[in-house]
Enzyme design. Sequence first.
Site, PDB file in Angstrom:
ATOM      1  N   GLU A   1       0.832  -0.921   0.029  1.00  0.00           N
ATOM      2  CA  GLU A   1      -0.260   0.052   0.011  1.00  0.00           C
ATOM      3  C   GLU A   1       1.154   1.206   0.204  1.00  0.00           C
ATOM      4  OE1 GLU A   1      -2.072   3.169   0.318  1.00  0.00           O
ATOM      5  OE2 GLU A   1      -1.479   2.550   1.953  1.00  0.00           O
TER       6      GLU A   1
ATOM      7  N   CYS B   1      -2.216   8.311   2.558  1.00  0.00           N
ATOM      8  CA  CYS B   1      -2.378   8.525   1.016  1.00  0.00           C
ATOM      9  C   CYS B   1      -3.482   8.740   0.423  1.00  0.00           C
ATOM     10  CB  CYS B   1      -2.076   6.736   1.705  1.00  0.00           C
ATOM     11  SG  CYS B   1      -3.103   5.643   2.095  1.00  0.00           S
TER      12      CYS B   1
END
Length: 494
Positions: free
Chosen positions: A245, A279
Amino acid sequence: MSASKHIICEYSSEDPSKDFEVHNPATGAVIAIVRAGDATTLDKAVQVAHKAFLEWKKVPLTRRSQLMFKCAEEVEKHAEELAELLTTENGKLLSDGRMVDVNFVSQVYRYFGSLIDKLPGEFHDSGSVYRYVTREPHGVCGGILPFNWPPIHTAGKSAPCIAMGNTIIIKPGEQAPLTSMRIVDILNTVLPKGVVQYVPGVGPEVPQALTAHPLVKMVSITGSTTAGKAVVMAASALVKPTVLELGGKNALVVFPDADLHRAARDALEGAFFNKGEACTATSRLLIHNDIYDAFIEKYAAAVCKLQAGNGLKKGTHVGPCVTQAQKERVLDFIRIGEEEGATIAAQGRLPDDAEEKDGFFVAPTLFTNVKHSMRIAQEEIFGPVVTACKFDSEEEAVSIINGARWGLTCAIYSGNQELALRMCRQVDVGMTFINNYFRNTLGIPFGGVKETGYGREHCIDTLKDWSTSKVIQMPSGLAPVPSWPPVNELLPWQ
């Protein structure tokens, strides 16, 4: 973890040159000196984890579940302590740390604790044979964490990992490791020794040793694209599975028929929640040309009211960047944006408290007159900076979104449901949102595509990433098992 300012933990190196500082980003003051681990201490941790795995994988599912629920209860007892520690080392708002980060730890431990015996198995009846597909743990696993959500990432990796019978070694983000370390210490008051451990580190030494260790069978990393690629390269040498990720450059798209007030509210949260160190931050606003000026007028007025400051203080909206280096990176991008020809249309307020003069603060910033080719519109800034670009058509918006290296999220604001749904299918991202940007994803797949990485967190499919399938096959007794014809000739049944 020692309560003293100089922290030497179980797997710290003996070398004093491995010491590193942890700062309070609101004041710049050193709050702890942590002794990092090294390849030697990492190996010791792996050996302990491997020994623990041989027993943990045999623990009945119901008992595993009970222990995970107990872990959740123990973390809740320390919720206020953890929230304050998190704000002190990371800088985020105390209310956010308490409500979002720390709460998530207990939620995710209960979630995966309740799913242990619910991962669907498979049974295949082919007439002559029965085939059963089950899941097996990998063994010792590694979890490499970033600095922005220490509790969420600590729990998001450790909970599904141990639920499937693995053990895990956590490498906390070096910029803010204390909360992750404290959470693991709390978990270890419940779990058997070696099931969940941490090894602090600075730079690539500990992650490289963790990824390359032959007894570590799987690695999950949340971090930068550069760090993720390094993990993949090291893991590939041992054909080791990974979950990545690695960030995003997410767009929030507003069409003329959208509710502009709702869109502006969500764009404010999307860009500046957690000081933009997320993010999932919607750092790119794509505003239709027909409503661009009206939207910017409303949005800029709100940005100007944002107050940067100490996350422990009431009245603060945006905390400091996590480190001085991160502050300088964000300020560099602001300078780059101006050099590229973008306009600073609005900035929030910096703190004026003398205690915070050395803090790592950046004024929340809105850029307009942004071209899609500019670096500020293409690169992940990871700070309180948002760009606002114009577009004229659905096709142009899709092209802009899909031109990014990453593909994590996209939010679409429109009164036309067909258009919004059509765009959801066209954009290359892992998660889409229509007329909302509520990012609590527990129970649904969290993850993206392209350079954001692969694998999914916080859902039932996550358990598959932390395990591997195994087929068990046996004769059914209902029909002969097919065999190679020469066998029937050379070794016929008696």
